[in-house]
Design an enzyme around this catalytic site. Structure first.
Site, PDB file in Angstrom:
ATOM      1  N   CYS A   1     -21.767 -34.796  42.919  1.00 13.42           N
ATOM      2  CA  CYS A   1     -21.033 -35.034  41.680  1.00 13.42           C
ATOM      3  C   CYS A   1     -19.633 -34.438  41.766  1.00 13.42           C
ATOM      4  O   CYS A   1     -18.651 -35.068  41.358  1.00 13.42           O
ATOM      5  CB  CYS A   1     -21.788 -34.454  40.495  1.00 13.42           C
ATOM      6  SG  CYS A   1     -20.945 -34.695  38.898  1.00 13.42           S
TER       7      CYS A   1
ATOM      8  N   CYS B   1     -27.938 -33.027  34.470  1.00 15.32           N
ATOM      9  CA  CYS B   1     -27.731 -33.650  33.160  1.00 15.32           C
ATOM     10  C   CYS B   1     -28.631 -34.847  32.927  1.00 15.32           C
ATOM     11  O   CYS B   1     -29.207 -34.999  31.863  1.00 15.32           O
ATOM     12  CB  CYS B   1     -26.271 -34.063  33.018  1.00 15.32           C
ATOM     13  SG  CYS B   1     -25.910 -34.898  31.463  1.00 15.32           S
TER      14      CYS B   1
END
EC number: 2.8.1.13
Length: 370
Positions: free
Chosen positions: A99, A195
């Site tokens: 990410c 997340c």
């Protein structure tokens, strides 16, 4: 009208909020940008809308422009598809590393430049400096919060364009500054985990993409002890979720995952947190990434982490012709896991790292003992 000098990745948390606060106090031209990296379609607990509102409130209080962008498509292609492929292969990936490389310091950086900014800033606990014309990634001063492990895939271009405004601060001071400035995120709980999984059970989430496929749980000699739901749901060193309590003729001691045979869908277990089947002295990696753009040598000594928060481990590194690493540790290492990142350091400097491909830990399911 020119764009802002710096765009801060405002996540809706306290760390990025204080990063923006400090840059504003330095007199810089600052804007905030909220990145939505996952499209919520259920009660994942990802809290994207709540976080976006908090980020907007912070920008309003600081009096800085605010932007919001949806990078879910880029996240899916650059991070999530790799995450699933690794689990299907029986490995344990680290999506935070990807990410940072693919989204926060590539897609976000590109978007910031499109908005006219020369630099980006984030709330990571890390530092960057330039020594003799070379940009260096340094550990955050707060050893308990240092995030350089997750940033080791960054290179010279990204570091030259990046600020880490809170990297020199302990977390307690960040909270104090946020409260003193009246930021709405001052007491907000830190996000944990991934997340897109949120507060849900990890196995339940993964089963949506990789369906359950029951198989045998065996001890290290190959004797069947029970059944599992699918070997990709387990990782080396894992203790929970095995359902092996109270086996007749076995000691009343916890069982740990010590190996997996993906082709035959077998999970191997042993008793004892430091089972010899979990221990290794050597590791091999995929091709390495170097923050400086090149390795410090063909062979060198340094320290390494094979997982986040692990104390530094002394090691000797050999660079193979194809860019892969052979790493010999000074002491045995527990549960060095393929798919995770091996990150190298010299003192405060993060040199780079690579994805772990394998180790010399003994292979379960064979006769004899390690």
């Amino acid at each position: 009208m020119s764009g802002p000098e710096v765009i801060v990745g405002l996540s809706g948390g306290v760390d990025s909020s204080v990063a923006a606060l400090l840059l504003k106090r330095q007199g810089r031209s600052v804007a905030g940008l909220f990145m939505q990296n996952w499209d919520e379609q259920d009660d994942s607990g990802c809290r994207a809308e709540e976080d976006r509102r908090d980020a907007l409130r912070v920008a309003g209080l600081l009096g800085i422009p605010f932007f919001a962008r949806n990078f879910a498509k880029e996240y899916w292609a650059g991070v999530f598809e790799h995450f699933l492929a690794e689990y299907r292969a029986g490995r344990t990936p680290n999506p935070d590393v990807l990410c940072n490389r693919e989204i926060k310091f590539r897609t976000f950086l590109d978007e910031a430049r499109a908005l006219g900014a020369g630099r980006i800033a984030t709330g990571h606990y890390a530092r960057v400096d330039c020594l003799d014309g070379r940009w260096r990634l340094l550990r955050g001063v707060d050893a308990g919060k240092d995030q350089s492990y997750f940033l080791h895939q960054l290179g010279q271009e990204q570091l030259a364009a990046t600020l880490f405004p809170i990297g020199h601060l302990p977390k307690a001071e960040v909270r104090r500054l946020a409260a003193e400035a009246g930021l709405p995120t001052a007491a907000k709980k830190d996000s944990t985990g991934i997340c897109f999984i949120g507060e849900r059970d990890f196995r339940e989430f993964l089963s949506r993409w990789i369906p359950a496929q029951p198989g045998e749980i065996r001890d290290v000699r190959g004797q069947a002890l029970g059944e599992h739901a699918g070997c990709w749901y387990y990782t080396l060193g894992q203790r929970g979720g095995l359902g092996l309590g109270g086996l007749r003729g076995r000691p009343q001691a916890p069982w740990y995952v010590v190996g997996k045979d993906v082709a035959r869908n077998i999970v191997y277990v042993d008793q004892g947190e430091d089972s010899p089947w979990l221990m290794s002295r050597r590791a091999w990696t995929e091709p390495a990434h170097w923050v400086a753009g090149a390795p410090p040598g063909e062979t060198f000594t340094c320290t390494a982490k094979t997982r986040y928060r692990q104390p530094d481990q002394d090691c000797q590194v050999r660079l193979d012709a194809d860019g892969r690493l052979s790493v010999a540790f000074a002491s045995p290492q527990r549960a060095v896991t393929p798919g995770q990142s091996l990150v190298l350091y010299r003192g405060e400097e993060c040199l780079g790292g690579a994805v772990i491909a394998g180790t010399d830990a003994p292979e379960p399911g064979t006769a004899g003992s390690p």
